[in-house]
Design a protein around this motif. Structure first.
Motif, mmCIF file in Angstrom:
data_model
loop_
_atom_site.group_PDB
_atom_site.id
_atom_site.type_symbol
_atom_site.label_atom_id
_atom_site.label_comp_id
_atom_site.label_asym_id
_atom_site.label_seq_id
_atom_site.Cartn_x
_atom_site.Cartn_y
_atom_site.Cartn_z
ATOM 1 N N TRP A 1 10.033 -11.326 33.907
ATOM 2 C CA TRP A 1 10.825 -11.991 34.925
ATOM 3 C C TRP A 1 11.166 -13.388 34.430
ATOM 4 O O TRP A 1 10.329 -14.045 33.807
ATOM 5 C CB TRP A 1 10.022 -12.141 36.221
ATOM 6 C CG TRP A 1 9.756 -10.861 36.919
ATOM 7 C CD1 TRP A 1 8.607 -10.121 36.864
ATOM 8 C CD2 TRP A 1 10.629 -10.154 37.790
ATOM 9 N NE1 TRP A 1 8.727 -9.001 37.649
ATOM 10 C CE2 TRP A 1 9.956 -8.993 38.226
ATOM 11 C CE3 TRP A 1 11.928 -10.388 38.240
ATOM 12 C CZ2 TRP A 1 10.539 -8.085 39.090
ATOM 13 C CZ3 TRP A 1 12.503 -9.476 39.113
ATOM 14 C CH2 TRP A 1 11.804 -8.333 39.529
ATOM 15 N N LEU B 1 18.928 -8.912 30.489
ATOM 16 C CA LEU B 1 18.785 -8.875 31.945
ATOM 17 C C LEU B 1 19.277 -7.545 32.491
ATOM 18 O O LEU B 1 20.264 -7.003 32.009
ATOM 19 C CB LEU B 1 19.570 -10.020 32.589
ATOM 20 C CG LEU B 1 19.146 -11.425 32.182
ATOM 21 C CD1 LEU B 1 20.050 -12.460 32.832
ATOM 22 C CD2 LEU B 1 17.697 -11.674 32.544
ATOM 23 N N PRO C 1 15.627 -15.005 43.468
ATOM 24 C CA PRO C 1 15.040 -16.167 42.791
ATOM 25 C C PRO C 1 14.603 -15.879 41.351
ATOM 26 O O PRO C 1 14.488 -16.790 40.545
ATOM 27 C CB PRO C 1 13.843 -16.530 43.662
ATOM 28 C CG PRO C 1 13.504 -15.276 44.389
ATOM 29 C CD PRO C 1 14.791 -14.521 44.552
ATOM 30 N N PHE C 2 14.363 -14.603 41.038
ATOM 31 C CA PHE C 2 13.945 -14.209 39.691
ATOM 32 C C PHE C 2 14.803 -13.048 39.216
ATOM 33 O O PHE C 2 15.257 -12.231 40.018
ATOM 34 C CB PHE C 2 12.467 -13.796 39.671
ATOM 35 C CG PHE C 2 11.543 -14.925 40.007
ATOM 36 C CD1 PHE C 2 11.105 -15.799 39.013
ATOM 37 C CD2 PHE C 2 11.125 -15.138 41.305
ATOM 38 C CE1 PHE C 2 10.275 -16.858 39.329
ATOM 39 C CE2 PHE C 2 10.298 -16.193 41.624
ATOM 40 C CZ PHE C 2 9.870 -17.062 40.636
ATOM 41 N N LEU C 3 15.012 -12.982 37.905
ATOM 42 C CA LEU C 3 15.783 -11.901 37.298
ATOM 43 C C LEU C 3 14.873 -11.086 36.397
ATOM 44 O O LEU C 3 14.095 -11.646 35.616
ATOM 45 C CB LEU C 3 16.949 -12.469 36.482
ATOM 46 C CG LEU C 3 17.927 -13.363 37.240
ATOM 47 C CD1 LEU C 3 18.937 -13.972 36.277
ATOM 48 C CD2 LEU C 3 18.627 -12.585 38.337
ATOM 49 N N LYS D 1 13.136 -17.141 35.892
ATOM 50 C CA LYS D 1 13.647 -17.829 37.073
ATOM 51 C C LYS D 1 15.173 -17.839 37.020
ATOM 52 O O LYS D 1 15.764 -18.112 35.984
ATOM 53 C CB LYS D 1 13.113 -19.252 37.112
ATOM 54 C CG LYS D 1 13.346 -19.939 38.430
ATOM 55 C CD LYS D 1 12.268 -20.970 38.669
ATOM 56 C CE LYS D 1 12.356 -21.594 40.023
ATOM 57 N NZ LYS D 1 12.017 -20.746 41.113
ATOM 58 N N ASN D 2 15.784 -17.493 38.138
ATOM 59 C CA ASN D 2 17.237 -17.498 38.248
ATOM 60 C C ASN D 2 17.694 -18.945 38.397
ATOM 61 O O ASN D 2 17.265 -19.651 39.296
ATOM 62 C CB ASN D 2 17.684 -16.672 39.456
ATOM 63 C CG ASN D 2 19.169 -16.427 39.493
ATOM 64 O OD1 ASN D 2 19.934 -17.045 38.762
ATOM 65 N ND2 ASN D 2 19.584 -15.517 40.359
ATOM 66 N N LYS D 3 18.574 -19.383 37.530
ATOM 67 C CA LYS D 3 19.039 -20.771 37.543
ATOM 68 C C LYS D 3 20.176 -20.994 38.544
ATOM 69 O O LYS D 3 20.609 -22.108 38.768
ATOM 70 C CB LYS D 3 19.466 -21.188 36.140
ATOM 71 C CG LYS D 3 18.340 -21.015 35.120
ATOM 72 C CD LYS D 3 18.255 -22.160 34.180
ATOM 73 C CE LYS D 3 17.278 -21.921 33.062
ATOM 74 N NZ LYS D 3 15.908 -22.037 33.401
ATOM 75 N N SER D 4 20.653 -19.930 39.159
ATOM 76 C CA SER D 4 21.742 -20.030 40.132
ATOM 77 C C SER D 4 21.266 -20.757 41.390
ATOM 78 O O SER D 4 20.135 -20.572 41.838
ATOM 79 C CB SER D 4 22.240 -18.642 40.516
ATOM 80 O OG SER D 4 23.167 -18.723 41.582
ATOM 81 N N ASN E 1 19.467 -7.115 36.101
ATOM 82 C CA ASN E 1 19.950 -7.306 37.469
ATOM 83 C C ASN E 1 21.453 -7.075 37.505
ATOM 84 O O ASN E 1 22.193 -7.596 36.680
ATOM 85 C CB ASN E 1 19.635 -8.717 37.959
ATOM 86 C CG ASN E 1 18.158 -8.891 38.199
ATOM 87 O OD1 ASN E 1 17.355 -8.672 37.300
ATOM 88 N ND2 ASN E 1 17.802 -9.264 39.401
ATOM 89 N N TRP E 2 21.882 -6.308 38.473
ATOM 90 C CA TRP E 2 23.290 -5.981 38.700
ATOM 91 C C TRP E 2 23.937 -5.261 37.519
ATOM 92 O O TRP E 2 25.145 -5.199 37.420
ATOM 93 C CB TRP E 2 24.106 -7.227 39.051
ATOM 94 C CG TRP E 2 23.599 -7.922 40.250
ATOM 95 C CD1 TRP E 2 23.515 -7.422 41.515
ATOM 96 C CD2 TRP E 2 23.063 -9.236 40.313
ATOM 97 N NE1 TRP E 2 22.971 -8.340 42.358
ATOM 98 C CE2 TRP E 2 22.692 -9.469 41.638
ATOM 99 C CE3 TRP E 2 22.870 -10.233 39.384
ATOM 100 C CZ2 TRP E 2 22.139 -10.658 42.050
ATOM 101 C CZ3 TRP E 2 22.318 -11.418 39.804
ATOM 102 C CH2 TRP E 2 21.960 -11.625 41.115
ATOM 103 N N GLU F 1 21.514 -14.916 45.828
ATOM 104 C CA GLU F 1 21.002 -14.292 44.605
ATOM 105 C C GLU F 1 19.486 -14.337 44.596
ATOM 106 O O GLU F 1 18.877 -15.216 45.201
ATOM 107 C CB GLU F 1 21.570 -15.010 43.380
ATOM 108 C CG GLU F 1 23.049 -14.775 43.205
ATOM 109 C CD GLU F 1 23.565 -15.316 41.877
ATOM 110 O OE1 GLU F 1 22.763 -15.486 40.944
ATOM 111 O OE2 GLU F 1 24.774 -15.571 41.796
#
Length: 160
Positions: A16, A46, A28-30, A18-21, A48-49, A26
């Motif tokens: 995992w 990654l 919080p983690f990717l 940390k999502n920087k967005s 995700n999506w 979105e």
């Protein structure tokens, strides 16, 4: 978070980051998979999506994900009823375990003796049934297994 103890990460390992967005919609983690690691920096694919995006991050910024065996879980990712049973425990794995349980309408989760609850925002059939009350009752010393996480568990333990 972060990989510590000089262990590092290995190619193919689930992690995992940390999502920087700053977008609150979105996660919080990717989640991703290590495709390359040199002991200090790792390249993560990654998932995700389904973007397939690859990012390079410091290994100290990674949280190791809990391994999932499709053979043991029937292809479905396992969610632990007690966060203390997670092999890898971090903010990311705790949130992910809670999300998996929520998606299955399992809104109560133990973290040791503490029960956390998420508002399901919908009715859940049988959530406060007699069967659920019995399943939440503390086990006798000769009985196997832990009680199911539920608000009833809190009440049952108070009278134990």
């Amino acid at each position: 978070g972060g990989v510590t103890g000089g262990e590092g990460v290995a190619e193919g390992q689930r992690v995992w980051i940390k999502n920087k967005s700053s977008d609150p919609r979105e996660p919080p983690f990717l989640a991703g998979t290590v495709v390359e690691a040199d002991g200090t920096t790792a390249k993560i694919a990654l998932d995700n999506w389904g973007s397939g995006e690859t990012v390079a991050v410091s290994e100290s910024e990674l949280d190791v994900a809990n391994a999932v065996s499709a053979e043991l879980s029937g292809g479905e990712e396992r969610a632990e009823p007690d966060n203390c049973d997670l092999l890898q425990l971090s903010e990311a794995t705790l949130l992910h375990n809670t999300l998996l349980r929520y998606r299955r309408d399992e809104i109560y989760t133990f973290t040791g003796p503490i029960v956390t609850s998420l508002n399901p925002c919908k009715p859940i059939d049988g959530l406060y049934s007699t069967e659920r009350m019995k399943a939440a009752k503390p086990r006798e010393e000769d009985e196997l297994g832990a009680p199911n996480p539920h608000i009833y568990s809190v009440g049952a333990n108070a009278y134990k």
